[in-house]
Design a protein around this motif. Structure first.
Motif, PDB file in Angstrom:
ATOM      1  N   CYS A 149     -67.658   7.169 -86.729  1.00  0.00           N
ATOM      2  CA  CYS A 149     -68.857   6.985 -87.542  1.00  0.00           C
ATOM      3  C   CYS A 149     -69.453   8.345 -87.886  1.00  0.00           C
ATOM      4  O   CYS A 149     -69.161   9.347 -87.233  1.00  0.00           O
ATOM      5  CB  CYS A 149     -69.890   6.114 -86.819  1.00  0.00           C
ATOM      6  N   LYS A 150     -70.274   8.347 -88.913  1.00  0.00           N
ATOM      7  CA  LYS A 150     -71.003   9.543 -89.316  1.00  0.00           C
ATOM      8  C   LYS A 150     -72.501   9.275 -89.225  1.00  0.00           C
ATOM      9  O   LYS A 150     -72.933   8.119 -89.287  1.00  0.00           O
ATOM     10  CB  LYS A 150     -70.623   9.947 -90.748  1.00  0.00           C
ATOM     11  N   LEU A 210     -73.657   0.699 -88.546  1.00  0.00           N
ATOM     12  CA  LEU A 210     -72.479   0.397 -87.745  1.00  0.00           C
ATOM     13  C   LEU A 210     -71.981  -1.032 -87.931  1.00  0.00           C
ATOM     14  O   LEU A 210     -72.765  -1.981 -87.957  1.00  0.00           O
ATOM     15  CB  LEU A 210     -72.786   0.645 -86.266  1.00  0.00           C
ATOM     16  N   GLN A 219     -78.194   2.048 -86.885  1.00  0.00           N
ATOM     17  CA  GLN A 219     -77.809   3.264 -87.603  1.00  0.00           C
ATOM     18  C   GLN A 219     -77.279   4.315 -86.641  1.00  0.00           C
ATOM     19  O   GLN A 219     -77.865   4.567 -85.595  1.00  0.00           O
ATOM     20  CB  GLN A 219     -79.002   3.821 -88.376  1.00  0.00           C
ATOM     21  N   ALA A 220     -76.161   4.915 -87.016  1.00  0.00           N
ATOM     22  CA  ALA A 220     -75.557   5.953 -86.175  1.00  0.00           C
ATOM     23  C   ALA A 220     -76.443   7.194 -86.162  1.00  0.00           C
ATOM     24  O   ALA A 220     -76.889   7.665 -87.212  1.00  0.00           O
ATOM     25  CB  ALA A 220     -74.169   6.302 -86.686  1.00  0.00           C
ATOM     26  N   ASP A 226     -74.597   6.222 -90.819  1.00  0.00           N
ATOM     27  CA  ASP A 226     -73.812   5.009 -91.068  1.00  0.00           C
ATOM     28  C   ASP A 226     -74.479   3.786 -90.449  1.00  0.00           C
ATOM     29  O   ASP A 226     -75.044   3.872 -89.343  1.00  0.00           O
ATOM     30  CB  ASP A 226     -72.402   5.133 -90.469  1.00  0.00           C
ATOM     31  N   GLN A 276     -66.814  -0.839 -85.362  1.00  0.00           N
ATOM     32  CA  GLN A 276     -67.239   0.487 -84.891  1.00  0.00           C
ATOM     33  C   GLN A 276     -67.928   0.390 -83.535  1.00  0.00           C
ATOM     34  O   GLN A 276     -67.704   1.226 -82.663  1.00  0.00           O
ATOM     35  CB  GLN A 276     -68.181   1.137 -85.916  1.00  0.00           C
ATOM     36  N   THR A 333     -72.453  11.919 -85.355  1.00  0.00           N
ATOM     37  CA  THR A 333     -71.097  11.748 -85.868  1.00  0.00           C
ATOM     38  C   THR A 333     -70.121  11.798 -84.694  1.00  0.00           C
ATOM     39  O   THR A 333     -70.204  12.696 -83.858  1.00  0.00           O
ATOM     40  CB  THR A 333     -70.740  12.852 -86.873  1.00  0.00           C
TER      41      THR A 333
END
Length: 204
Positions: free
Chosen positions: A188-189, A194, A132-133, A192, A198, A136
């Protein structure tokens, strides 16, 4: 957890496992049991996509201790999965926590020292697909720079243009031999999950 006195030597068998790898698993059982006798404490630790290089660094700094990682079922078998099987009193409670990406740390270092080290431990690394990002990330329009884990900005070679298009940076173009973006590009935000593409972009 401090180690209580050993109940008695127990014979551990792996009869239900396939023949291939039985010797290696039995060796792991023996090594875990030897560590129970050798060290005063055992900790269960978990990792989040921790790479081998980071674990290697930790092992190097904690050469006075012993790490075991992976094969949770075999480690549980070595410690004992029930009060009747356990090598020492209450070790079966440790086995209950061995799931997912977990490992064992055997050490005689003070509890406070162990907690202080691992509470403050961090390792810079590239994100993996499926993670998980946490921030951002957006590339501004104009010349595209490669950042990675370096503090220095490095321009992409013109030959990288096709690769960037493949990864989704469709607005990338060549301007006098320099790759630029016509519009900002959001990699990415926060939150997100990934994708492989990405992650490749984040490594650039």
């Amino acid at each position: 957890k401090n180690m209580p006195k050993s109940k008695r030597n127990k014979v551990v068998t792996l009869a239900q496992t396939q023949k291939r790898g039985i010797l290696r698993k039995q060796e792991l059982v023996d090594q875990v049991r030897e560590s129970v006798e050798q060290f005063q404490r055992v900790f269960v630790f978990s990792t989040n996509n921790m790479r081998n290089t980071a674990l290697k660094d930790v092992r190097q700094e904690w050469k006075h201790s012993r790490f075991f990682f992976g094969k949770n079922k075999v480690m549980s078998l070595a410690l004992g999965r029930t009060p009747e099987e356990e090598l020492r009193k209450d070790l079966h409670k440790i086995s209950e926590h061995l799931n997912s990406q977990c490992g064992l740390l055997f050490t005689s270092q003070p509890v406070d020292e162990v907690k202080e080290y691992f509470d403050s431990f961090s390792s810079n690394d590239f994100a993996r697909s499926g993670s998980q990002a946490t921030v951002t990330i957006e590339f501004p329009e104009g010349p595209l720079k490669s950042h990675g884990l370096s503090s220095a900005d490095i321009s992409f070679p013109p030959s990288a243009l096709n690769m960037l298009h493949t990864l989704g940076l469709r607005d990338a173009f060549l301007n006098k031999g320099v790759i630029e973006l016509r519009t900002p590009f959001t990699v990415c935000k926060i939150g997100d999950i990934l994708t492989p593409e990405q992650c490749r972009i984040l490594k650039l």
